[in-house]
Structure formats: C-alpha cells, structure tokens
Design a protein around this motif. Structure first.
Motif, PDB file in Angstrom:
ATOM      1  N   GLY A  46      -7.132  -0.642  -9.507  1.00 56.16           N
ATOM      2  CA  GLY A  46      -7.056   0.938  -9.059  1.00 56.16           C
ATOM      3  C   GLY A  46      -6.388   1.940  -9.944  1.00 56.16           C
ATOM      4  O   GLY A  46      -5.267   1.521 -10.256  1.00 56.16           O
ATOM      5  N   ALA A  72      -3.911  -6.650   0.462  1.00 48.65           N
ATOM      6  CA  ALA A  72      -4.324  -6.067   1.386  1.00 48.65           C
ATOM      7  C   ALA A  72      -3.395  -6.037   2.845  1.00 48.65           C
ATOM      8  O   ALA A  72      -3.270  -5.342   3.370  1.00 48.65           O
ATOM      9  N   ILE A 126      -2.601  -1.915  -9.532  1.00 49.33           N
ATOM     10  CA  ILE A 126      -2.504  -0.225  -9.644  1.00 49.33           C
ATOM     11  C   ILE A 126      -2.073   0.168 -11.169  1.00 49.33           C
ATOM     12  O   ILE A 126      -1.303  -0.555 -11.394  1.00 49.33           O
ATOM     13  N   ILE A 141      -9.494  -6.159  -7.480  1.00 43.86           N
ATOM     14  CA  ILE A 141     -10.054  -4.648  -8.187  1.00 43.86           C
ATOM     15  C   ILE A 141      -8.911  -4.104  -8.772  1.00 43.86           C
ATOM     16  O   ILE A 141      -7.603  -4.129  -8.367  1.00 43.86           O
ATOM     17  N   LEU A 168      -8.457   0.814  -0.604  1.00 41.67           N
ATOM     18  CA  LEU A 168      -8.608  -0.493  -1.410  1.00 41.67           C
ATOM     19  C   LEU A 168      -8.018  -1.632  -0.239  1.00 41.67           C
ATOM     20  O   LEU A 168      -8.667  -2.727  -0.440  1.00 41.67           O
ATOM     21  N   SER A 169      -6.913  -1.319   0.781  1.00 42.25           N
ATOM     22  CA  SER A 169      -6.469  -2.557   1.306  1.00 42.25           C
ATOM     23  C   SER A 169      -7.431  -2.775   2.534  1.00 42.25           C
ATOM     24  O   SER A 169      -7.602  -4.013   3.262  1.00 42.25           O
ATOM     25  N   PHE A 189      -5.450  -5.877  -5.219  1.00 45.02           N
ATOM     26  CA  PHE A 189      -5.565  -4.886  -6.067  1.00 45.02           C
ATOM     27  C   PHE A 189      -4.376  -4.851  -7.215  1.00 45.02           C
ATOM     28  O   PHE A 189      -3.297  -4.963  -6.747  1.00 45.02           O
ATOM     29  N   TYR A 208     -10.532  -4.749  -0.302  1.00 45.65           N
ATOM     30  CA  TYR A 208     -10.322  -5.795  -1.102  1.00 45.65           C
ATOM     31  C   TYR A 208      -9.096  -6.396  -0.749  1.00 45.65           C
ATOM     32  O   TYR A 208      -8.082  -5.940  -0.179  1.00 45.65           O
TER      33      TYR A 208
END
Length: 308
Positions: free
Chosen positions: A8, A161, A99, A6, A90-91, A97, A94
């Motif tokens: 972020g 993550a 950023i 994802i 997030l961690s 990620f 997902y």
C-alpha cells in the motif's frame, strides 16, 4: 483473502519524490509478484490540481508489479483520513500489507525483511506490527536482526489485518480514553515525551495525522512493535513540500545495502533494555527540547531570507 499480501502506497502531490520511492521499491525482486495499491489524496484547491495530475499520470503508466490498483480521492481527505480509510480498506480485504509513503526510499531487501517478519510473528498477537526503520544503534553482542520495542514507527512497516479492528480513530473517543483510562498519560508518554502532546493536537484539530492513533492503541493495549537492527528505509520528506514533517531531519540513519536476505528474528519475549534505550533516546525530553530550539531557529532564519 487467506495469506494475501499487498503493498500500500500513500501519496499526495510530490511526483518527484514518488518516482524516487517507487524506483527504489522496484529494486525489490518480490514486487513483480505483488499487487500494489495507491491511495492518492485529492487537491486542496484548483491551484493544486496540476501536481495531483502529475502524480496520477505517473501511477497510470507504472509497470513492474503484478497489478496496480488505484484509489484516487475526488477531494482532499488530508493525511489522517486518507490513511485511516486506506488502512481500513487494506485490513478488510487483505490478510497482510506492507506500507510505503511517497517520501521513503527503501532498500532492496525491504520487502523480504517485512514479509519474513510478518510470517515469523504472525501467531503472536502481542506483536502489533513490524517496522523497517530504526535509529542508529550499537548492536554489540546482540545476534538477532530484530528488536522488540513498544513504539509504533510509521517510516515503512507491515501489518496484519486482524490487529486493526480495535484501533480508535475518532477524536472524541480518543479524548474520552485519554481522560478516563487510569495511568493513560504516563503509559503513552513512556515511549516519548512528544506523544501526549501529539495526541492532544490531533484531538483539537491542530494536526491531521494517523500514527498517534496507532501508538495510542499500542500503549493502551501493552503491545509490541518489531524493529530491525539496521534500517531498511530512509526518509526524504523533511522539506517545505511535506505536510507533517519539516525542520531538522533527525531520522538520518545507516541503511541496509540490501545484500542480506536471510534474517534471524528474535522471539517476542526477548527484551534488550540497552537497545530499547537507544531507540527511545531521540524522543527523550531533553532531546526534543534541543530539536525544537533548532527548528525554531531554522524557521526564524528562513523567514528573514523570505523577507529579504
């Protein structure tokens, strides 16, 4: 969660910068198949509500991603807690990620570079994260597109993550670590004469940040950070709107035009002292002193203009 990825985005009250940021991000073709999540901090007081609403109105109408997820803060977390809670979320949800902050303009191959790097280095837990930013360097005969270094860089990055559970966020715990871990101060400042000072400011409450906690984790655990040989991001945050960035913009660097989409990553055990020295040079003591003098002069002249 397996193999999930994802984007972020962390933002506050700068809708014009956020628009430029997202417009550049959408030039990455991968965005159409990726979810994006916004961590939008709240206003400090009633006078700031209008700019926060403008930011959120822009996010509410946003298209071009697989889906848009919104974490709208009900009050002002400040920079540090907004990032800490966002990165924790997030961690926990997902596997990987990428950023982006609202004052970053990324290249059209930003997502491709970071996703490929996250795949290449995923099994080596000595690598903490991958950044897409690098100071101007002379590559010479070096034939890889990535460099192994030891300083966290927040200007556009990606992570896994499973690297984050042990990061220390609590100021009291950070102070205990600083005062009890043998050789800690020397180890932290090895990658820049500004780091121990920044950590002390965070612990004392003079600043509200998050990246010094990440660098503390990298330094204390002897981890690696992967840099590109050519930056895929530029920073447009050096102005009066910025929370933790102002003064002389020392981050100006050549930016990838985005045409390259096939990268040759160096193994994590390949170290280039010459390239590492170039990356570190903006944080040498003498360079930091000169930059501080320039910033003090800028503040002085700005104050004179305001007085007039």
């Amino acid at each position: 969660m397996e193999n999930s990825l994802i984007i972020g985005v962390f933002c506050y009250n700068r809708v014009s910068k956020l628009k430029r940021c997202i417009e550049a991000l959408l030039k990455n073709p991968e965005c159409a198949n990726l979810d994006i999540i916004f961590f939008s901090d709240g206003a400090k007081d009633a006078s700031g509500q209008k700019s926060i609403k403008e930011v959120r109105d822009y996010i509410d109408q946003l298209k071009g991603f697989k889906s848009v997820i919104k974490h709208y803060r009900e009050y002002n977390y400040s920079t540090g807690p907004n990032f800490r809670t966002g990165l924790t979320f997030l961690s926990e949800n997902y596997e990987r990620f990428i950023i982006v902050e609202d004052d970053l303009i990324v290249s059209p191959n930003y997502i491709k570079y970071l996703t490929d790097a996250l795949e290449f280095y995923k099994n080596d837990h000595t690598v903490f994260c991958v950044t897409a930013y690098v100071f101007p360097i002379k590559k010479g005969e070096y034939h890889y597109d990535s460099i192994v270094y030891k300083r966290f860089c927040s200007y556009g990055w990606g992570g896994w993550a499973n690297r984050f559970p042990d990061v220390i966020w609590d100021n009291q715990a950070l102070e205990i670590l600083m005062n009890t871990s043998p050789g800690f101060k020397k180890r932290l400042n090895a990658e820049g004469a500004d780091l121990i000072r920044m950590l002390r400011k965070q612990i004392s409450g003079k600043i509200s940040t998050w990246d010094i906690q990440m660098q503390t984790h990298v330094a204390e655990n002897r981890l690696k950070v992967i840099y590109p040989t050519l930056s895929k991001v530029s920073n447009i945050g050096f102005d009066e709107e910025s929370t933790n960035t102002s003064g002389v913009n020392y981050l100006i660097t050549p930016i990838d035009d985005g045409s390259n989409r096939d990268f040759k990553f160096c193994p994590p055990n390949i170290i280039s002292p010459k390239l590492q020295a170039q990356i570190k040079s903006p944080y040498d003591f003498s360079t930091l002193v000169i930059r501080k003098l320039k910033n003090d002069f800028l503040k002085f002249t700005n104050n004179i203009r305001k007085a007039d």
